[in-house]
Write an enzyme that holds these catalytic residues in place. Sequence first.
Site, mmCIF file in Angstrom:
data_model
loop_
_atom_site.group_PDB
_atom_site.id
_atom_site.type_symbol
_atom_site.label_atom_id
_atom_site.label_comp_id
_atom_site.label_asym_id
_atom_site.label_seq_id
_atom_site.Cartn_x
_atom_site.Cartn_y
_atom_site.Cartn_z
ATOM 1 N N ASP A 296 0.816 -1.211 0.000
ATOM 2 C CA ASP A 296 0.000 0.000 0.000
ATOM 3 C C ASP A 296 0.850 1.262 0.000
ATOM 4 O O ASP A 296 0.735 2.122 0.887
ATOM 5 C CB ASP A 296 -0.952 -0.011 1.197
ATOM 6 N N LYS B 241 -0.239 -8.153 -2.792
ATOM 7 C CA LYS B 241 -1.596 -7.608 -2.829
ATOM 8 C C LYS B 241 -1.515 -6.104 -3.059
ATOM 9 O O LYS B 241 -0.832 -5.396 -2.324
ATOM 10 C CB LYS B 241 -2.323 -7.917 -1.516
ATOM 11 N N PHE C 257 -9.549 -4.940 -4.626
ATOM 12 C CA PHE C 257 -10.495 -3.866 -4.927
ATOM 13 C C PHE C 257 -11.785 -4.013 -4.127
ATOM 14 O O PHE C 257 -12.687 -3.199 -4.265
ATOM 15 C CB PHE C 257 -10.809 -3.839 -6.425
ATOM 16 N N LYS C 258 -11.886 -5.083 -3.345
ATOM 17 C CA LYS C 258 -13.102 -5.345 -2.562
ATOM 18 C C LYS C 258 -14.337 -5.022 -3.406
ATOM 19 O O LYS C 258 -15.215 -4.246 -3.002
ATOM 20 C CB LYS C 258 -13.088 -4.559 -1.253
ATOM 21 N N VAL C 259 -14.389 -5.652 -4.553
ATOM 22 C CA VAL C 259 -15.432 -5.389 -5.549
ATOM 23 C C VAL C 259 -16.806 -5.603 -4.917
ATOM 24 O O VAL C 259 -17.080 -6.662 -4.347
ATOM 25 C CB VAL C 259 -15.243 -6.297 -6.776
ATOM 26 N N ALA D 224 1.195 -4.147 12.032
ATOM 27 C CA ALA D 224 0.753 -2.815 12.454
ATOM 28 C C ALA D 224 -0.634 -2.817 13.089
ATOM 29 O O ALA D 224 -0.915 -2.030 13.996
ATOM 30 C CB ALA D 224 0.786 -1.853 11.267
ATOM 31 N N GLY E 234 -1.843 -5.332 14.771
ATOM 32 C CA GLY E 234 -1.796 -6.085 16.020
ATOM 33 C C GLY E 234 -1.846 -7.591 15.906
ATOM 34 O O GLY E 234 -1.655 -8.299 16.889
ATOM 35 N N GLY E 235 -2.113 -8.117 14.715
ATOM 36 C CA GLY E 235 -2.165 -9.565 14.541
ATOM 37 C C GLY E 235 -0.778 -10.191 14.556
ATOM 38 O O GLY E 235 0.202 -9.558 14.165
ATOM 39 N N ALA F 185 1.544 -13.385 13.211
ATOM 40 C CA ALA F 185 1.559 -14.359 12.119
ATOM 41 C C ALA F 185 1.381 -15.786 12.614
ATOM 42 O O ALA F 185 0.569 -16.548 12.077
ATOM 43 C CB ALA F 185 2.854 -14.224 11.318
#
Length: 220
Positions: free
Chosen positions: A12, A34, A61-63, A174, A176-177, A179
């Site tokens: 991003d 991504k 794009f969360k179409v 960032a 908080g999750g 892996a």
Amino acid sequence: MERNTCMILALDVTEREEALKIAENVREFVDAIKVGYPLILATGLDIIRELARFAPVIADFKVADIPNTNRLICEQVFKAGADAVIVQGFTGRDSLDACIEVASKYGKDVFVVSEMSHPGGAEFLQSAAEAIAKMAVEAGAFGLVAPATRPERVKEIRKIIGDRLTIISPGVGAQGGKASDVISAGADWVIVGRSIYKAESPKEAACEIAEEIQAELRGK
């Protein structure tokens, strides 16, 4: 999409050269890249094909539109060289079917959002997540998006879909999750963005997270 490192880079950023440099530096540690609106709006769809030199590209794009519009969007995404697209499930089965129809034509994949990773993702989507997961299975999607910030939700989604679909899980780092936690909960891939591309050395940061994932997999 092949599962080797079990990590996807969320790229991003908004500068073409920066995006390409980061992608090249971390390519050995990620199974896919991504990209979303920030990079595409800043640089154009051509960046997809450029990034595809380093790893398969997922167009995030969360179409979320009517079937005809979804179909047109997915056509452009796959013509541009993307290997997969992320779509919303709340628009219903007909809209999802339109995306999967186009993906099938190009031999590509569709990931369906079941629940987003930010706190607000639990406000409305969470109550529909299980129904969306079932619909994605019935429609023949490739995978689901489930939140790394709530590993217990990944576990619940995995119970519903079994091994019929894959799970990609954003929110590591960032947001908080962790892996290893989300891999343990049943995700196939974790999605990591800022913790890699904002690091002093993106390559070292990616390597560190990849090692954490592999350690968890070895312990299973």
